[in-house]
Design an enzyme around this catalytic site. Structure first.
Site, PDB file in Angstrom:
ATOM      1  N   CYS A   9     -11.283  15.051  10.904  1.00 18.35           N
ATOM      2  CA  CYS A   9     -10.889  15.956  11.989  1.00 18.35           C
ATOM      3  C   CYS A   9      -9.462  16.480  11.845  1.00 18.35           C
ATOM      4  O   CYS A   9      -9.211  17.688  11.948  1.00 18.35           O
ATOM      5  CB  CYS A   9     -11.096  15.286  13.354  1.00 18.35           C
ATOM      6  SG  CYS A   9     -10.022  13.866  13.677  1.00 18.35           S
ATOM      7  N   HIS A  53      -9.205  11.907  18.181  1.00 15.28           N
ATOM      8  CA  HIS A  53      -9.935  13.066  17.657  1.00 15.28           C
ATOM      9  C   HIS A  53      -9.170  14.340  17.998  1.00 15.28           C
ATOM     10  O   HIS A  53      -8.409  14.390  18.972  1.00 15.28           O
ATOM     11  CB  HIS A  53     -11.340  13.135  18.268  1.00 15.28           C
ATOM     12  CG  HIS A  53     -12.234  14.134  17.587  1.00 15.28           C
ATOM     13  ND1 HIS A  53     -12.662  13.995  16.286  1.00 15.28           N
ATOM     14  CD2 HIS A  53     -12.764  15.309  18.031  1.00 15.28           C
ATOM     15  CE1 HIS A  53     -13.423  15.037  15.955  1.00 15.28           C
ATOM     16  NE2 HIS A  53     -13.481  15.848  16.987  1.00 15.28           N
ATOM     17  N   HIS A  77     -14.317  21.898  14.844  1.00 21.10           N
ATOM     18  CA  HIS A  77     -13.846  20.558  14.502  1.00 21.10           C
ATOM     19  C   HIS A  77     -14.784  19.910  13.492  1.00 21.10           C
ATOM     20  O   HIS A  77     -15.902  20.358  13.261  1.00 21.10           O
ATOM     21  CB  HIS A  77     -13.732  19.688  15.765  1.00 21.10           C
ATOM     22  CG  HIS A  77     -15.053  19.272  16.356  1.00 21.10           C
ATOM     23  ND1 HIS A  77     -15.259  18.036  16.924  1.00 21.10           N
ATOM     24  CD2 HIS A  77     -16.238  19.930  16.485  1.00 21.10           C
ATOM     25  CE1 HIS A  77     -16.499  17.937  17.377  1.00 21.10           C
ATOM     26  NE2 HIS A  77     -17.114  19.075  17.122  1.00 21.10           N
TER      27      HIS A  77
END
Length: 361
Positions: free
Chosen positions: A275, A323, A335
């Site tokens: 990510c 994240h 993402h």
């Protein structure tokens, strides 16, 4: 839950739960109830796995992949530190080499001065000057003597400073080696945890049939949709109307060009990403280097109110900043979700938002 395949799913979830809580000190949990011994009647027809069972699997997978993401951030941070420390060690080594050459040259100059004094009978220049019978020679040489004394003092001082610098460079290099070794151990520990969490998740998913995996994926989509709908129902999108900066547009263009590429922990492209690898590389492509991990992006970049965000800004998710996704406009992000998934577009509110940060202030 019963016997057959449904019972196996329950056992798998329980085992994975045990793997997860072992990493959490102070957590108490009950021992799993042993599955009943299969009877002759239980083998006649498998008991179907219900949506309730799959929902438990989904939540457990979320937790496992979340923990793997946290460990990935720790791995990436240690990797980043190691790279900086390695560069510092190389720089110190270059300084040491340069310092040794300088020290050798200074010692050579000092040796030449000592040899010249020896040739003069061991008397210093000042003594030769005093013994001179020529007044003009005396006055003429006085200045040279003063200059020579100053040069000698300067030479000795420079020798001393160079020696001290070399000693400090050696101490600094030793300290950097110790840090490098500590980060190597941190990387190894994080890598072990990542593999353990991902292996547990894969084992849990492997217990499902193809149809059950499809239902599980649908449950994941429904959960994300519920969260996104709740976020949109707050009216937040009406307040978000910021336009991307020139760098922001470049970052978005880079990130969206990676759609469909697989997630891989620790990866920064060009073929796979995690990510924060995706977001950091997108902004690097836009000419704005940013921290490598989602946690450092959250700590170091400027915070922006959600209603003030614009395309290119980064949305940090979960209480532990585990994240990150890039806002691309219209309530959406791009993402790299987790292992087994690809870079994709998702709702900006489909996960718990911790903060929004902006790289190009």
């Amino acid at each position: 839950m019963g016997t057959g395949r449904r019972g196996l799913i329950t056992i798998a979830v329980t085992v994975v739960c045990a793997v997860t809580v072992l990493a959490a000190p102070g957590t108490a949990f009950a021992s799993p109830t042993p599955a009943p011994t299969p009877s002759a009647s239980s083998t006649a027809a498998p008991i179907p796995v219900t949506n309730k069972d799959l929902e438990a699997v989904r939540k457990k997978l979320d937790r496992l992949y979340h923990d793997a993401s946290v460990a990935t951030d720790a791995y990436n941070l240690a990797e980043d530190k190691s790279e900086r420390q390695s560069a510092e060690i190389v720089a110190l080594a270059q300084k040491i080499v340069k310092g040794k050459k300088k020290l050798a040259e200074l010692k050579k100059r000092a040796g030449s001065a000592a040899a010249a004094q020896y040739r003069n009978g061991g008397l210093p220049d000042g003594a030769h000057l005093v013994l001179s019978d020529d007044p003009e020679e005396f006055l003429d040489g006085a200045g040279r003597v003063i200059q020579g004394e100053r040069a000698t003092k300067g030479l000795l001082g420079e020798l001393n400073r160079t020696q001290q610098d070399l000693e400090q460079y050696a101490k600094d290099a030793s300290a950097q080696w110790e840090k490098l070794e500590a980060n190597r151990k941190d990387r190894a520990k994080a890598k072990k945890k990542i593999k353990k969490q991902i292996a547990a998740a894969e084992k849990l998913e492997s217990e499902l049939e193809a149809e059950e995996k499809e239902r599980l994926a649908e449950l994941e989509r429904q959960a994300a949709l519920r969260a996104q709908t709740e976020w949109l129902d707050s009216g937040i999108l009406d307040a978000i109307d910021g336009e991307a900066s020139a760098q922001g547009r470049k970052a978005v263009a880079y990130a969206t060009a990676q759609l469909g590429k697989p997630y891989e922990w620790g990866a920064e492209g060009p073929d796979t990403f995690d990510c924060s690898g995706l977001t950091s590389q997108a902004w690097a492509a836009a000419g704005q280097p940013i921290p490598r991990t989602s946690q450092e992006q959250w700590k170091q970049l400027k915070r922006i109110a959600v209603e003030d965000m614009r395309p290119g800004d980064l949305i940090i998710y979960n209480d532990d900043a585990s994240h990150v996704g890039m806002y691309v406009g219209d309530g959406a992000i791009v993402h790299a979700p987790r292992p087994g998934r690809t870079v994709t577009v998702a709702g900006a509110g489909s996960m718990p938002i911790l903060a929004v940060v902006r790289p190009d202030i």
